[in-house]
Motif scaffolding. Structure first.
Motif: not given
Length: 861
Positions: A688-706
Motif C-alpha cells: 500500500p505505501h510504496e506501490l499504492k496497492g492493497d494488502a490484507e492478511i488473516s490468521y484463521k484457524v485453518t491457516g493463514v490467508e492473504a
C-alpha cells in the motif's frame, strides 16, 4: 635548341614584362582607316584626329570648337542621338552602319562610346557591299560549330570559319594558361602549313594591360603595321590628361607591338577575344602577310561569331562538367555503400581509389584524417607528408588546391619530386584540417616555345622602352619536377568530391560526437542512478538493521532475520539484472523465494494463474513481502510441519491490476501475532505505501490467508498461463539439496574489502576450517600459495584494477576446490575466463556458502 628548366640563368631578369607599364590606352593616335571626334556634353567638338579631312571632308582645325550639328548633317546627328542608350553602360558602344554624315551623301560605319566626360565618335567610310549580306555568310560558320564535342575539333572549325569570314592568311585559336602564357590549340592557314600549332607563347607577349583591354574591347584590328596613323589634337585636355581610348575601335597601336608583329613577318592582324564566364579564356589571332582592312560591319559579325564560339565552348565544357557530375554521383553512391557496411572512411576511400582515378587521374592517394596517415600509390612518406600538411594548413585555405610543380611552392618536395611532382589537395574538415590528397608523378616534358620565353630584349629604337624579341623559331625546353597539369574539369570534380567528403566526414564526426555525447549522458545518468540506488540501499539496510533489531528477541533471531531479508533483496536484484534492469517475472520471484527457503518442502507448494512482468521499482518491494510470507510459513505456518501446503493463485483484474491470493492449509493451529514485528509491517504496509496497492492478511484457524493487489501501473505485461489447468509445481531441483559439509585444514579468502573478507572467513571457520588466510591482491595470493596449499578457497572476481583469474588457474592446477564470489550476476562472459568453478552471488548467506562449498567439492578435478 634544348635547355634544362633547372639550368636557366637566374640573373636574366629583364624581359617583356616592362611592357606592362606602357599606357597603350593613351597613345593619342588613330589608325588611318578611320577618324575620331571627341565632343563635350553640350556637343562641342573638343578633340579631332588630323585625318578628319581625308575621312569626313572637313579639316580638323575647322571642326575644333564647333557644335557637332554644324559638321554632320541632321540625319546623321539624329541617328547618333537616337542610339545613345547603348552607351549608358560603362563598356557600352553604339554601332551604326551606313550613316550619312555629309551633304555629299557618302555613308559611314560609326562607333559611339563614352570616355570620361567626352563622347567619342569614330567614322569609317562604308565600303561598297554590292548586295552582300554579311549575316548570310556568318550563319553557316556558326552552324558548323555545333557538329562536334571535341575541343581541338571545335577550335579547328572556328579557326576555319573565321578564316573564310575574314580572308586572313592565318587564324590561330590561342588559349590562355594558368600562368597567363598562351598555347595555340588550333591553326588554320591558307598555305595548309602548321607553323605555330601546339606551341607556347610567353605571358610577356601579351602584357597585363593588353589582357585587360581585351576584356573591355573584344575586337582589335591592325590593318597595316606600317601605317603611322593620325594624331589626335589637342593631345590632352585642359587637365593635361590624354584621351582614354580603351574602347576606341580605331585606336593606334603600340610601337612595341608593331615591332613584335614585324618580327613575326606580319603586315596586318586582328585579335578577337574569347570570353567565358566573364573572363578572358583566349583569343582568335588573325595574321596577314599584307595590309588588310575589314570593314566595321563585318568586324561586328566576327564579334558575333566569337560570341557563338564562346557559347559553344561553354556548352562543350558544360557537357564535360555534366559527365564529371554523373561520374562523381556514382562515386558518391559507391562510397556511401561502403560506409553503410560499417567500413571506416579511410578503408572506404581506398576501396574506391580506382573509381576516383577514373574521374580524376592520379598516381597516388593520401587520406590524412585525425592525424592518421592512409595512403596508396606513389605518395610522400608519412614523415614527408606531415611537413606537407603543415604547408597546406598555412597556405591553401578551404578550397581545392592544385599545383603541377609542388617543389616550387614547398621546397622539401624537391627531395621526392620523382614520386610526387604535382598535387591536388581537397580539404574535408575544419581546422585542424583533414585532407584527401591526390598526387601525380613527374613527367619529363619537352615544351615547344615560339622563341625563348626567358631571353631578355635589347634596347632598340623606341628609346628607353624595350624592343621585342626578334626570333620566333622553335625553342625547346625540357621541364623537370612537373606533373601533368590539373584540368578545369578535374578541379570541378574535386570540388564535387570535396562536398561529398565534407558531408561524409561531418556525418562521421557528428555521429562520433553524438555517440560521445550520448555515452557521456548515459554515463552521467548511470552514475546518478547508481548514486541514487546505493543511497537507497544504504538507507534500506539501515532501516532493516534498525527494525530487525527492535523486533528481535535474541541476537540469533536478529541475525537470522536480517540475513534473510538482505538475501531476499539480493535475489530480487539478481532477477532484475539478468534482464538489464527491465521488468522481471513474478513467477520467477515466487519460485526463487520458495526454492531458497522451503528446500525439500517445495513439493508442497503450488502456483496457479498467469505470469506477470513486474517493473523494477515494484519488484524489490514485492520480494521483501514474499520473503516474509515464506519465512513465516516455515517458522509458524503450513510449511512448519510435514502435512501443510501453500497455494498461490494469481488472477488478473478487469482494471489491469493483479491479485495474489496466498492460502495455507494443513499446518499447525494458527494464532494471531501477539505483537506487531517488522516482518508484519512489511507484509501489511509495503505494497500500500510504496506501490499504492492493497494488502490484507488473516490468521484463521485453518491457516493463514492473504490477498495482495498490485496496481496496473507496476505491471509491464501479463503472460498467459502455461500448461493445462494453469497449475505449476515448483521443482525441488530449483535449490541445492544441502547436506551439512564440514571443512578441515586451512582455507584461503581472496577479497579486497576487509569486512566482507572477515565475514567470509568466519563462515568458513563455522564450517570447520582450522584457519583462514586473508589476502587482498593477486600478487599476495600467488606469493602465499608458493608455500601453502589450502583445502578450500573463496575468490572475489574483481579486485580493484585486477581480476583473480591467475589465482583461480593456480588453484585448479593444484586441485584445490574454490568458489568464485561476484556481485556481477551470472555474467557468462566473465565466467568463461575462469577454470570450471561454482559461482556464488554477493551478498551470500551461510546456507548459500555451504551449498557452494558442497558443489565445489563435487566438480571433477
Amino acid at each position: 635548341m634544348t635547355i634544362n628548366h633547372s639550368d636557366r640563368n637566374a640573373e636574366l631578369t629583364v624581359d617583356l614584362t616592362n611592357c606592362d607599364r606602357e599606357p597603350i590606352h593613351q597613345l593619342g593616335r588613330v589608325q588611318s582607316y578611320g577618324a575620331l571626334l571627341a565632343v563635350s556634353s553640350d556637343w562641342i567638338v573638343q578633340h579631332a584626329s588630323m585625318n578628319l579631312r581625308d575621312i569626313l571632308g572637313i579639316r580638323h582645325e575647322d571642326a575644333l570648337g564647333r557644335p557637332l550639328g554644324e559638321i554632320v548633317v541632321a540625319e546623321g546627328l539624329a541617328r547618333i542621338r537616337d542610339n545613345l542608350r547603348a552607351v549608358a553602360s560603362p563598356h557600352g558602344a553604339a554601332r551604326l552602319f551606313g550613316v550619312v554624315m555629309r551633304e555629299s551623301g557618302n555613308t559611314f560605319d560609326v562607333s559611339v562610346h563614352q570616355s570620361g566626360s567626352h563622347l567619342i565618335i569614330e567614322f569609317e567610310p562604308k565600303l561598297s557591299t554590292r548586295g552582300r549580306d554579311v549575316l548570310s555568310e556568318v550563319y553557316p560558320q556558326i552552324a558548323a560549330l555545333r557538329r562536334n564535342r571535341d575541343l581541338r575539333l571545335l577550335a579547328g572549325d572556328a579557326a576555319r570559319g573565321l578564316g573564310e569570314l575574314t580572308g586572313f592568311d592565318s587564324v590561330m585559336v590561342y588559349q590562355f594558361q594558368a600562368d597567363h602564357s598562351g598555347k595555340v590549340i588550333a591553326e588554320q592557314r591558307l598555305d595548309r602549313q602548321k607553323k605555330y600549332d601546339g606551341m607556347m607563347f610567353p605571358a610577356s607577349d601579351i602584357p597585363v594591360q593588353a589582357r585587360a583591354l581585351y576584356k573591355r574591347s573584344l575586337l582589335r584590328l591592325i590593318a597595316d603595321v606600317n601605317d603611322e596613323g593620325s594624331a589626335i589634337v589637342p593631345g590632352a585636355g585642359v587637365d593635361g590628361v590624354p584621351l582614354d581610348l580603351s574602347l576606341a575601335v580605331t585606336r593606334s597601336v603600340s610601337p612595341i607591338h608593331i615591332e613584335y608583329l614585324r618580327n613575326m613577318g606580319v603586315e596586318a592582324s586582328m585579335s578577337v577575344s574569347i570570353m567565358k564566364d566573364g573572363e578572358l579564356w583566349g583569343l582568335f589571332a588573325c595574321h596577314h602577310d599584307s595590309p588588310r582592312y575589314i570593314d566595321y560591319e563585318r568586324r561586328t559579325a566576327v564579334e558575333m561569331f566569337a560570341h557563338m564560339f564562346s557559347y559553344e565552348l561553354s556548352r562543350f565544357e558544360d557537357g564535360l562538367r555534366k559527365t564529371v557530375e554523373q561520374d562523381t554521383s556514382r562515386l558518391h553512391a559507391m562510397l556511401m555503400g561502403h560506409m553503410a557496411n560499417g567500413r571506416a572512411l579511410a578503408d572506404s576511400l581506398l576501396a574506391v581509389s580506382e573509381e576516383i582515378n577514373s574521374v580524376i587521374p592520379h598516381d597516388g592517394l593520401v587520406l590524412f584524417e585525425n592525424e592518421g596517415f592512409h595512403a596508396t600509390g606513389s605518395v610522400p612518406s608519412e614523415e614527408e607528408f606531415l611537413s606537407l600538411a603543415r604547408f597546406l594548413d598555412r597556405s591553401i585555405g578551404s578550397a581545392v588546391f592544385t599545383t603541377d610543380c609542388l617543389s616550387k611552392l614547398h621546397e622539401p618536395a624537391a627531395d621526392y619530386a620523382d614520386r610526387v611532382a604535382g598535387l591536388m589537395a581537397i580539404p574535408i574538415s575544419k581546422r585542424p584540417r583533414d585532407y584527401l590528397v591526390l598526387t601525380r608523378r613527374q613527367v619529363e616534358e619537352t615544351v615547344d616555345w615560339a622563341g625563348d620565353p626567358s631571353k631578355p630584349a635589347s634596347v632598340g629604337p623606341n628609346g628607353a622602352r624595350l624592343t621585342p624579341r626578334k626570333s620566333f623559331e622553335v625553342w625547346r625546353e625540357t621541364v623537370f619536377r612537373r606533373s601533368l597539369p590539373w584540368g578545369a574539369q578535374e578541379v570541378h570534380a574535386a570540388d564535387l568530391l570535396r562536398v561529398i567528403l565534407l558531408e561524409v566526414f561531418l556525418k562521421v564526426t557528428d555521429a562520433a560526437n553524438l555517440e560521445r555525447k550520448r555515452a557521456h549522458e548515459q554515463q552521467q545518468l548511470l552514475i546518478s542512478e547508481l548514486n541514487h540506488r546505493v543511497r537507497n540501499i544504504l538507507n534500506l539496510m539501515r532501516g532493516l538493521v534498525a527494525q530487525s533489531r527492535s523486533s528481535a528477541r535474541t541476537l540469533e533471531e536478529f541475525t537470522a532475520n536480517l540475513d534473510g531479508r538482505i538475501h531476499s533483496l539480493a535475489r530480487a536484484h539478481d532477477q532484475l539484472t539478468l534482464e538489464q534492469w527491465e521488468p522481471a517475472s513474478l513467477r520467477a520471484l515466487i519460485a526463487c523465494e520458495f526454492a531458497a527457503y522451503a528446500d525439500s518442502q517445495s513439493e508442497r507448494l503450488s502456483l496457479k494463474g498467469p505470469d506477470a512482468m513486474i517493473t523494477p521499482n515494484a519488484y524489490t518491494t514485492l520480494a521483501l513481502v514474499l520473503h516474509e510470507m515464506v519465512t513465516n510459513s516455515i517458522k509458524y505456518g503450513a510449511l512448519h510441519n510435514e502435512a501443510g501446503r501453500v497455494s498461490v493463485d494469481i488472477t488478473v483484474e478487469n482494471s489491469g491490476g493483479l491479485l495474489i491470493d496466498w492460502t495455507e492449509r494443513g499446518g499447525p493451529p494458527v494464532m494471531s501475532p501477539k505483537r506487531r514485528g517488522f516482518g508484519t509491517t512489511i507484509i501489511e504496509s509495503s505494497i500500500p505505501h510504496e506501490l499504492k496497492g492493497d494488502a490484507e492478511i488473516s490468521y484463521k484457524v485453518t491457516g493463514v490467508e492473504a490477498r495482495f493487489r498490485l496496481p496496473a501501473r507496476v505491471i509491464s505485461q501479463i503472460v498467459a498461463e502455461d500448461g493445462p489447468g494453469g497449475t505449476d509445481r515448483i521443482a525441488a531441483a530449483a535449490s541445492v539439496d544441502l547436506q551439512e559439509y564440514r571443512l578441515s585444514g586451512q582455507g584461503l579468502v581472496l577479497e579486497d574489502t576487509l569486512i566482507i573478507a572477515m565475514d567470509a572467513a568466519g563462515m568458513l571457520q563455522d564450517l570447520g576450517a582450522s584457519d583462514v588466510k586473508l589476502v587482498s591482491s593477486v600478487k599476495a595470493a600467488l606469493a602465499w600459495l608458493e608455500d601453502n596449499t589450502p583445502e578450500f578457497a573463496l575468490l572475489d572476481v574483481n579486485l580493484g584494477e585486477e581480476q583473480s583469474v591467475p589465482v583461480a588457474e593456480k588453484l585448479r592446477a593444484e586441485g584445490v576446490p574454490f568458489v568464485l564470489a561476484t556481485g556481477y550476476g551470472e555474467a557468462p562472459d566473465l565466467v568463461k575466463a575462469y577454470p570450471p568453478c561454482i559461482l556464488l552471488q554477493k551478498p551470500f548467506s551461510m546456507s548459500a556458502l555451504t551449498g557452494a562449498v558442497s558443489k565445489a567439492f563435487t566438480l571433477p578435478a
